[in-house]
Write an enzyme that holds these catalytic residues in place. Sequence first.
Site, short mmCIF file in Angstrom:
data_model
loop_
_atom_site.label_atom_id
_atom_site.label_comp_id
_atom_site.label_asym_id
_atom_site.label_seq_id
_atom_site.Cartn_x
_atom_site.Cartn_y
_atom_site.Cartn_z
N GLU A 1 0.98 -1.24 -0.10
CA GLU A 1 0.21 0.04 0.12
C GLU A 1 0.86 1.35 -0.04
OE1 GLU A 1 -3.55 1.97 2.56
OE2 GLU A 1 -2.64 0.09 3.14
N LEU A 2 0.90 2.11 -1.04
CA LEU A 2 1.62 3.27 -1.38
C LEU A 2 1.60 4.19 0.07
CD1 LEU A 2 3.37 4.68 -3.39
CD2 LEU A 2 1.38 5.91 -4.02
N ASP A 3 2.99 4.48 0.40
CA ASP A 3 3.16 5.39 1.56
C ASP A 3 2.36 5.18 2.48
OD1 ASP A 3 4.81 6.61 -0.18
OD2 ASP A 3 3.43 8.38 -0.92
N ALA A 4 2.17 3.89 3.04
CA ALA A 4 1.33 3.62 4.15
C ALA A 4 1.97 2.52 5.24
CB ALA A 4 0.02 3.12 3.70
N ARG B 1 0.86 3.12 13.78
CA ARG B 1 1.63 3.13 12.84
C ARG B 1 3.15 3.63 13.15
NH1 ARG B 1 1.23 6.24 6.90
NH2 ARG B 1 3.35 5.42 6.56
#
EC number: 3.5.1.10
Lengths: 282, 282, 282, 282
Positions: free
Chosen positions: A225-228, D210
């Site tokens: 998942e892009l940039d996550a 995160r």
Amino acid sequence: MRTFRLVIACPDRVGIVAKVSNFLASHNGWITEASHHSDNLSGWFFMRHEIRADSLPFGIEAFREAFAPIAEEFSMNWRITDTAQKKRVVLMASRESHCLADLLHRWHSDELDCEISCVISNHDDLRSMVEWHGIPYYHVPVNPQDKEPAFAEVSRLVKQHEAEVVVLARYMQILPPELCSEYAHKVINIHHSFLPSFVGAKPYHQASLRGVKLIGATCHYVTEELDAGPIIEQDVVRVSHSDSIEDMVRFGRDVEKMVLARGLRYHLEDRVLVHGNKTVVF
Amino acid sequence: MRTFRLVIACPDRVGIVAKVSNFLASHNGWITEASHHSDNLSGWFFMRHEIRADSLPFGIEAFREAFAPIAEEFSMNWRITDTAQKKRVVLMASRESHCLADLLHRWHSDELDCEISCVISNHDDLRSMVEWHGIPYYHVPVNPQDKEPAFAEVSRLVKQHEAEVVVLARYMQILPPELCSEYAHKVINIHHSFLPSFVGAKPYHQASLRGVKLIGATCHYVTEELDAGPIIEQDVVRVSHSDSIEDMVRFGRDVEKMVLARGLRYHLEDRVLVHGNKTVVF
Amino acid sequence: MRTFRLVIACPDRVGIVAKVSNFLASHNGWITEASHHSDNLSGWFFMRHEIRADSLPFGIEAFREAFAPIAEEFSMNWRITDTAQKKRVVLMASRESHCLADLLHRWHSDELDCEISCVISNHDDLRSMVEWHGIPYYHVPVNPQDKEPAFAEVSRLVKQHEAEVVVLARYMQILPPELCSEYAHKVINIHHSFLPSFVGAKPYHQASLRGVKLIGATCHYVTEELDAGPIIEQDVVRVSHSDSIEDMVRFGRDVEKMVLARGLRYHLEDRVLVHGNKTVVF
Amino acid sequence: MRTFRLVIACPDRVGIVAKVSNFLASHNGWITEASHHSDNLSGWFFMRHEIRADSLPFGIEAFREAFAPIAEEFSMNWRITDTAQKKRVVLMASRESHCLADLLHRWHSDELDCEISCVISNHDDLRSMVEWHGIPYYHVPVNPQDKEPAFAEVSRLVKQHEAEVVVLARYMQILPPELCSEYAHKVINIHHSFLPSFVGAKPYHQASLRGVKLIGATCHYVTEELDAGPIIEQDVVRVSHSDSIEDMVRFGRDVEKMVLARGLRYHLEDRVLVHGNKTVVF
């Protein structure tokens, strides 16, 4: 001073530290740095020890064997590394040089303790700078209509150089999911960040239009998942209305290069532990 | 959740962590937070554990007895505290209210986990604010020609209230050396700091005249040598030529109150370990 | 876009802005940036205008002539510069490369708008890095017993290259007073800073022993009094007890290179006005 | 010292500064602070002057009349304010007290130059704290099933107190669009911000999961689109994996109260100019 780094993540319960520190003490291990974290949210326990190699009666392979039963008992995700074995790093870049130049200089001046195996770029612009450092440079152009051959070549080069870490130093291309999952928690990316974030194109332009006062950068592991992916390091720099978009981009470059260098260092020193999407940075 | 905090400093050697964690594990102690630091410069080892009180088969007194032999074996400076016993804090202030008001509000809104026994001031200005919080206020004027009687009274009040911590929230008077040494590492002060520091009167004025760009504050333990005690916390705020001296003083107040609140919290949570003039803040 | 920069400092009084802006408006000058500061402490007024060169009916020499009567009327210290004339910069370094490498990269990637005339160093270590950039490198060793010949040679080189700015990028030698006063407000230095400052040798060691939490750097103009010149820029980075002296030195390098780069940029853009020991940085 | 503040935004063109400064000089106006900004993106020009009231031959009404033709000539959005007329501020809060207590203390200690007309809250919890300051407290409960009567009452109170500024000091309710547009650029809000932002419920929880390293706060003008108004001020504070969600919330409170206090001060001093969604903060 040569050390072994013992890095552990496991479900939390009573007795983990006692077991591990007994093991180390029984072999006369001299601990130079120890960090622990018990994460309430996930119920996991994280641990990192740095142990003088010369205090132990055995090498890293014997350590691994001797420790395995403990690791099994506590269902540990674990690894042990030897500072005498420098990690092999592949750097990837595009046209912008600020992150690449900063990392190369830190390596050149012995600040970054790693081996830089090669630089891969989709452009040829930075070849001379890289080669001056005595590092191989591979130009792998990416055809926007068919990116597959380029990424196959990238993948081949990464494997050929036995990369343990891949750093996207402003590579500007999205890696294919297979590569991301094959090198999970081994590909490090840097990108700009804002408060709040701006979705879509020209984020600096959008930020300027809303009077944003802070420009940031986030260093994270690449996931599908892009940039996550899990965040390793972040920082910000202050801007004002008197800064043009060009100024903001320039400030962004500065914070990007600092944050990437710190993030890579934490990774090289085995300080970053990941569980799910959460990072513990000891 | 009630915890015991075990805080240890001792000469570094192999086996400390093993011994302590074995002790805890053998009594089924559930560690919620653990921190270690091995200081190369001094050769000392620092350690802090937070342990769930309800996981242990005994209370704090029995803990103390059971642990004493280990402490002796390793020549530990150590203490164990119980979060159920709130620390008694005496606040001292003068005329300026920013630090005092900030601490009182944090206490009032249950952010600071302590008992505020009383406020002592050399002026009567802040009485109403303090008394609204239901806290006794003692006005102890200081005669510049003969400060001794005032400090005798201060000392008496501190003892009467069985203070475990004394916070100089901009008290603006220099405590006598006897009090400093009697309450070593228990008196917390806050003062402004600059890069570089400015010696003598009117430091903000001097700083403005040299175009200083950062205003800072330092929170430290009071020692007999003025403003030279072990540092608990520091921070800075950015200023520019367009800030007047009054603006700089105001920025200074903001950074002072934030730094003092953080420093006091670290102390109350038994996070600050001192060896010589060095602090370890876990 | 080519601009002229009009930079003025003068005793404050009514009518300065009106006179200057009338002058500019009467010649149809298009102001792209304007900054003013009235300093209460000194009673001086500071002003910087950036004007599109193509909006004016004359060149910089004619501008100077036309403006001179106004400058005289208000007893102005003033200058006008042309962005088409890049400033000639001489960099001086010793063995440490972090500041030099950072500045060279910024220049190489067109971020720093100047001409780097040469690098002078008392060691030969950094020659290859400098020459890769196509910049002349002069090795001028300094004999500790007799520094005079070396500084005579430095002085000669600075003159020969018609340096408008000299940057001490960790040069580690104290310039002789004559050179300092001949190039007043033209020699930029960077050095570490702490809160509080530590006098004498091994400041990082002293800082570590007192548990310092912030490492800073100060960029300033060199004056005859060592490290006491007008401050252009400052910044800090956070450290903790877990950072070794080596870590602190490394953090120090990072903050030094960032602060020096920002300070030099402000100077190159004619943003720094000095009056006495005070700076206004527009 | 009493000053008039002349605040101007208009399409950029040659001669604006000349015209305005001539006007001021011709009336002998003593400028104590002047700021200009020419915004390339929008082609607008922004300007703020602070002028000693006693240097002018007339009062604010005569000033307004005399200046009107210039304002018309340049199609200015403009206002002039008199520091002798303190702005009337209405504070709105809910149950959390940190922002409210901080603002009240700053007002009480004469740091915030305004009149606090009243506090409106949807809960009664903070009444005693507010009334100790001698400020009226209105408890206006909001019925989740029918919020309209509450907001009618809020609107009535805001009007009755002739509020010039409304500060949402953690009010936790979304104001109806009519109120937002009636008080455009007069309602100030504060909310937490992250890099990157987290959409949906429990943002601190998401951020913790995160591994976020920075907690921020954004102070902005309220517009009909939620949390998307022009940004006045922002800041961040550093967190780590060792900070629990409760710690992060506490850090969040600290940065919120500092950022809101700075934002409100800029507004009260007429330093914030808005054009579209962009702010200029002089």
